[in-house]
Design a protein around this motif. Structure first.
Motif, PDB file in Angstrom:
ATOM      1  N   CYS A  52      64.366-110.741 -39.482  1.00  0.00           N
ATOM      2  CA  CYS A  52      64.327-110.624 -40.805  1.00  0.00           C
ATOM      3  C   CYS A  52      63.569-111.518 -41.640  1.00  0.00           C
ATOM      4  O   CYS A  52      63.870-111.766 -42.857  1.00  0.00           O
ATOM      5  N   ALA A  53      62.424-111.970 -41.022  1.00  0.00           N
ATOM      6  CA  ALA A  53      61.446-112.998 -41.525  1.00  0.00           C
ATOM      7  C   ALA A  53      60.969-112.344 -42.930  1.00  0.00           C
ATOM      8  O   ALA A  53      60.501-112.899 -43.822  1.00  0.00           O
ATOM      9  N   GLN A  54      60.945-111.174 -42.920  1.00  0.00           N
ATOM     10  CA  GLN A  54      60.150-110.585 -44.277  1.00  0.00           C
ATOM     11  C   GLN A  54      61.288-109.710 -45.191  1.00  0.00           C
ATOM     12  O   GLN A  54      60.757-108.679 -46.203  1.00  0.00           O
ATOM     13  N   ALA A  55      62.472-109.929 -45.044  1.00  0.00           N
ATOM     14  CA  ALA A  55      63.460-108.975 -45.503  1.00  0.00           C
ATOM     15  C   ALA A  55      64.527-109.639 -46.203  1.00  0.00           C
ATOM     16  O   ALA A  55      65.736-108.908 -46.118  1.00  0.00           O
ATOM     17  N   HIS A  56      64.464-110.671 -46.657  1.00  0.00           N
ATOM     18  CA  HIS A  56      65.683-111.507 -47.138  1.00  0.00           C
ATOM     19  C   HIS A  56      66.375-110.480 -48.366  1.00  0.00           C
ATOM     20  O   HIS A  56      65.639-110.264 -49.183  1.00  0.00           O
ATOM     21  N   GLY A  57      67.468-110.197 -48.123  1.00  0.00           N
ATOM     22  CA  GLY A  57      67.944-109.592 -49.329  1.00  0.00           C
ATOM     23  C   GLY A  57      67.981-108.022 -49.288  1.00  0.00           C
ATOM     24  O   GLY A  57      68.550-107.203 -49.918  1.00  0.00           O
ATOM     25  N   ALA A  58      67.312-107.507 -48.175  1.00  0.00           N
ATOM     26  CA  ALA A  58      67.041-106.091 -48.002  1.00  0.00           C
ATOM     27  C   ALA A  58      68.272-105.477 -47.517  1.00  0.00           C
ATOM     28  O   ALA A  58      69.035-106.084 -46.902  1.00  0.00           O
ATOM     29  N   SER A  59      68.539-104.047 -47.745  1.00  0.00           N
ATOM     30  CA  SER A  59      69.951-103.576 -47.642  1.00  0.00           C
ATOM     31  C   SER A  59      69.402-102.108 -47.184  1.00  0.00           C
ATOM     32  O   SER A  59      68.585-101.338 -47.443  1.00  0.00           O
ATOM     33  N   LEU A  60      70.837-101.651 -46.356  1.00  0.00           N
ATOM     34  CA  LEU A  60      70.592 -99.990 -46.231  1.00  0.00           C
ATOM     35  C   LEU A  60      71.855 -99.735 -46.319  1.00  0.00           C
ATOM     36  O   LEU A  60      73.077-100.249 -45.590  1.00  0.00           O
ATOM     37  N   GLU A 106      66.065-131.991 -44.752  1.00  0.00           N
ATOM     38  CA  GLU A 106      67.135-132.098 -46.071  1.00  0.00           C
ATOM     39  C   GLU A 106      66.425-131.627 -47.255  1.00  0.00           C
ATOM     40  O   GLU A 106      67.009-130.744 -48.070  1.00  0.00           O
ATOM     41  N   LEU A 107      65.318-131.795 -47.424  1.00  0.00           N
ATOM     42  CA  LEU A 107      64.446-131.315 -48.638  1.00  0.00           C
ATOM     43  C   LEU A 107      64.219-129.902 -48.489  1.00  0.00           C
ATOM     44  O   LEU A 107      64.269-129.123 -49.751  1.00  0.00           O
ATOM     45  N   GLN A 108      63.941-129.216 -47.383  1.00  0.00           N
ATOM     46  CA  GLN A 108      63.934-127.593 -47.350  1.00  0.00           C
ATOM     47  C   GLN A 108      65.194-127.233 -47.600  1.00  0.00           C
ATOM     48  O   GLN A 108      65.313-125.986 -48.385  1.00  0.00           O
ATOM     49  N   ALA A 109      66.296-127.871 -47.142  1.00  0.00           N
ATOM     50  CA  ALA A 109      67.652-127.110 -47.194  1.00  0.00           C
ATOM     51  C   ALA A 109      67.968-127.207 -48.855  1.00  0.00           C
ATOM     52  O   ALA A 109      68.573-126.344 -49.541  1.00  0.00           O
ATOM     53  N   ALA A 110      67.636-128.400 -49.392  1.00  0.00           N
ATOM     54  CA  ALA A 110      67.793-128.434 -50.829  1.00  0.00           C
ATOM     55  C   ALA A 110      67.095-127.386 -51.647  1.00  0.00           C
ATOM     56  O   ALA A 110      67.638-126.689 -52.687  1.00  0.00           O
ATOM     57  N   VAL A 111      65.799-127.195 -51.383  1.00  0.00           N
ATOM     58  CA  VAL A 111      64.870-126.261 -52.122  1.00  0.00           C
ATOM     59  C   VAL A 111      65.520-124.792 -51.966  1.00  0.00           C
ATOM     60  O   VAL A 111      65.898-123.976 -52.862  1.00  0.00           O
ATOM     61  N   LEU A 112      65.953-124.685 -50.794  1.00  0.00           N
ATOM     62  CA  LEU A 112      66.659-123.006 -50.346  1.00  0.00           C
ATOM     63  C   LEU A 112      67.826-122.940 -51.063  1.00  0.00           C
ATOM     64  O   LEU A 112      68.105-121.726 -51.567  1.00  0.00           O
ATOM     65  N   SER A 113      68.788-124.144 -51.257  1.00  0.00           N
ATOM     66  CA  SER A 113      69.825-123.923 -51.926  1.00  0.00           C
ATOM     67  C   SER A 113      69.927-123.684 -53.285  1.00  0.00           C
ATOM     68  O   SER A 113      70.576-123.008 -53.969  1.00  0.00           O
ATOM     69  N   SER A 114      68.826-124.128 -53.899  1.00  0.00           N
ATOM     70  CA  SER A 114      68.355-123.809 -55.176  1.00  0.00           C
ATOM     71  C   SER A 114      67.717-122.603 -55.531  1.00  0.00           C
ATOM     72  O   SER A 114      67.731-121.943 -56.683  1.00  0.00           O
ATOM     73  N   GLN A 115      67.198-122.012 -54.360  1.00  0.00           N
ATOM     74  CA  GLN A 115      66.433-120.731 -54.789  1.00  0.00           C
ATOM     75  C   GLN A 115      67.243-119.517 -54.284  1.00  0.00           C
ATOM     76  O   GLN A 115      66.948-118.638 -55.048  1.00  0.00           O
ATOM     77  N   LEU A 116      68.332-119.808 -53.474  1.00  0.00           N
ATOM     78  CA  LEU A 116      69.437-118.586 -53.294  1.00  0.00           C
ATOM     79  C   LEU A 116      69.532-117.981 -54.130  1.00  0.00           C
ATOM     80  O   LEU A 116      69.722-116.490 -54.215  1.00  0.00           O
ATOM     81  N   PRO A 117      70.207-118.498 -55.312  1.00  0.00           N
ATOM     82  CA  PRO A 117      70.711-117.811 -56.441  1.00  0.00           C
ATOM     83  C   PRO A 117      69.973-116.994 -57.187  1.00  0.00           C
ATOM     84  O   PRO A 117      70.311-116.060 -57.989  1.00  0.00           O
ATOM     85  N   PHE A 118      68.579-117.140 -56.959  1.00  0.00           N
ATOM     86  CA  PHE A 118      67.265-116.349 -57.694  1.00  0.00           C
ATOM     87  C   PHE A 118      66.995-115.179 -56.624  1.00  0.00           C
ATOM     88  O   PHE A 118      66.199-114.468 -57.240  1.00  0.00           O
ATOM     89  N   LEU A 119      67.523-115.264 -55.523  1.00  0.00           N
ATOM     90  CA  LEU A 119      66.945-114.117 -54.644  1.00  0.00           C
ATOM     91  C   LEU A 119      67.034-112.817 -55.199  1.00  0.00           C
ATOM     92  O   LEU A 119      66.207-112.056 -55.275  1.00  0.00           O
ATOM     93  N   ASP A 120      68.219-112.418 -55.625  1.00  0.00           N
ATOM     94  CA  ASP A 120      68.424-111.103 -55.859  1.00  0.00           C
ATOM     95  C   ASP A 120      67.557-110.448 -57.180  1.00  0.00           C
ATOM     96  O   ASP A 120      67.014-109.406 -57.225  1.00  0.00           O
ATOM     97  N   MET A 121      67.655-111.503 -57.980  1.00  0.00           N
ATOM     98  CA  MET A 121      66.839-111.490 -59.206  1.00  0.00           C
ATOM     99  C   MET A 121      65.241-111.233 -59.005  1.00  0.00           C
ATOM    100  O   MET A 121      64.442-110.397 -59.621  1.00  0.00           O
ATOM    101  N   ASN A 122      64.681-112.018 -57.929  1.00  0.00           N
ATOM    102  CA  ASN A 122      63.375-111.905 -57.717  1.00  0.00           C
ATOM    103  C   ASN A 122      63.004-110.647 -57.051  1.00  0.00           C
ATOM    104  O   ASN A 122      62.161-110.116 -57.263  1.00  0.00           O
ATOM    105  N   ASN A 123      63.982-110.178 -56.136  1.00  0.00           N
ATOM    106  CA  ASN A 123      63.789-108.973 -55.316  1.00  0.00           C
ATOM    107  C   ASN A 123      63.671-107.848 -56.386  1.00  0.00           C
ATOM    108  O   ASN A 123      62.851-106.767 -56.332  1.00  0.00           O
ATOM    109  N   THR A 124      64.381-107.805 -57.492  1.00  0.00           N
ATOM    110  CA  THR A 124      64.592-106.766 -58.486  1.00  0.00           C
ATOM    111  C   THR A 124      63.264-106.739 -59.086  1.00  0.00           C
ATOM    112  O   THR A 124      62.794-105.683 -59.444  1.00  0.00           O
ATOM    113  N   LYS A 125      62.575-107.875 -59.238  1.00  0.00           N
ATOM    114  CA  LYS A 125      61.421-108.006 -60.216  1.00  0.00           C
ATOM    115  C   LYS A 125      60.349-107.377 -59.090  1.00  0.00           C
ATOM    116  O   LYS A 125      59.445-106.516 -59.479  1.00  0.00           O
TER     117      LYS A 125
END
Length: 361
Positions: A158-166, A233-252
């Motif tokens: 799923c390396a290229q498909a975060h948030g994709a669905s069927l 921990e740095l990458q985990a922190a970044v991803l934790s803060s980015q995840l809430p915006f994933l669906d919005m970014n995918n909509t864009k």
């Protein structure tokens, strides 16, 4: 202000939320196995509705760890696509197993299901199935059924498909286990290498945990062989803060993709399959004039990329004898146009206008 150049990617500026957690991690001084790693595991597990998330150093590690956890060994066979990123095949060969390449369907760049059924043998133990460019394989449910019928482990890449669905079902939840990449360019990206394994199978999760962390069941208690593949921990922190915006970014991304569809649909080229659940990690067109078009767009200061210029089945390193004609054709005709949440509609319109001018000329 008129647009006269478009970069392929623009990963800045960083969100304030990202800057804030980076500062927090630096101030607290906990750089491994801290609160943000647990927070990301919990939030990503909740997002996907899967029971277990095992963070890793990168997606390639994730795939290799999965194969080791499934006890894939020399003499076993693993099926994968003839057209994808190198890791899908390299991890199989690294373990000494045999690669069985499947040709692709040019409509969606995924494994051709008729070829999949032909490739299955008594030695087949697993299938590594990538969801390329942000599109869930349109026949993933049938593929899952074929794998179950033949007692084959289905591993989703799923390396290229975060948030994709069927049909409302998220990528990474169709198979036995899934691998994710959080490389900075991904739909959900960190600030460096990072990956994860996702599953609801407790036995697979426990094995993957051991393989990813020196074979330890607890500190200094090594119960098997393992490796060091951990998300910091740095990458985990970044991803934790980015995840809430994933669906919005995918909509864009979807909105920008529609500009391409509307502007390019009458030209002599093949546009990517469109579907409700597509999240457009890349917008990949096909044209026999690929190299000519790419050169023309560069003259217009428009950056493009090629995913991928060589089919896996044609690489000498894999010593493959299978002829995968669709994968070969794709490698000679695909071109990735700019598409990223940081791009503006004006930039995408400039790309569209330039492509139209090329075909008009």
């Amino acid at each position: 202000m008129p647009v006269n150049s478009v970069s392929f990617l623009n990963l800045t500026p960083l969100r304030d939320e990202v800057k804030s957690v980076i500062e927090e991690v630096l101030e607290e001084g906990v750089f491994m196995n801290g609160k943000y790693l647990n927070r990301f595991k919990d939030s990503f597990s909740t997002y996907l509705k899967q029971d277990y998330v095992i963070p890793t150093a990168n997606c390639t590690d994730s795939l290799e760890i999965i194969l080791r956890s499934l006890e894939i060994k020399k003499g076993d066979e693993v099926i994968t696509t003839a057209f994808s990123w190198f890791s899908d095949a390299s991890v199989i060969q690294l373990l000494g197993a045999e690669i069985a390449f499947c040709d692709i369907d040019l409509n969606h760049f995924g494994i051709q299901i008729s070829e999949l059924e032909e490739r299955i043998s008594t030695k087949t133990k697993a299938l590594i199935l990538p969801h390329l460019f942000g599109l869930v394989h349109p026949e993933i449910e049938k593929i899952a059924s074929i794998c179950k019928k033949n007692n084959i482990h289905l591993i989703e890449d799923c390396a290229q498909a975060h948030g994709a669905s069927l049909n409302g079902k998220l990528v990474g939840t169709f198979g036995d286990v899934a691998a994710f990449s959080f490389y900075p360019t991904k739909n959900l990206g960190a600030l460096g290498d990072a990956g994860a394994i996702v599953t609801s199978n407790q036995k697979i999760a426990e094995k993957c945990n051991l393989w990813a962390n020196h074979g330890q069941s607890g500190r200094n208690n090594h119960v098997q062989m393992g490796r060091n593949s951990r998300m910091d921990e740095l990458q985990a922190a970044v991803l934790s803060s980015q995840l809430p915006f994933l669906d919005m970014n995918n909509t864009k991304r979807k909105k920008l993709a529609m500009l391409y569809y509307n502007g390019l649909n009458s030209l002599d080229l093949v546009l990517p399959m469109n579907s409700k659940g597509h999240v457009f990690h890349q917008f990949v067109i096909r044209t026999d004039r690929r190299d000519e078009l790419r050169k023309y767009l560069l003259q217009k200061e428009i950056e493009t990329d090629i995913h991928y210029p060589e089919a896996l089945s044609d690489m000498a390193v894999f010593n493959n004898s299978s002829l995968c004609s669709n994968a070969l054709k794709a490698s000679k005709t695909v071109l990735s146009l700019p598409i990223h949440p940081m791009h503006t509609e004006e930039e995408i319109n400039y790309v569209t206008k330039s492509v139209k001018l090329f075909f008009k000329d």
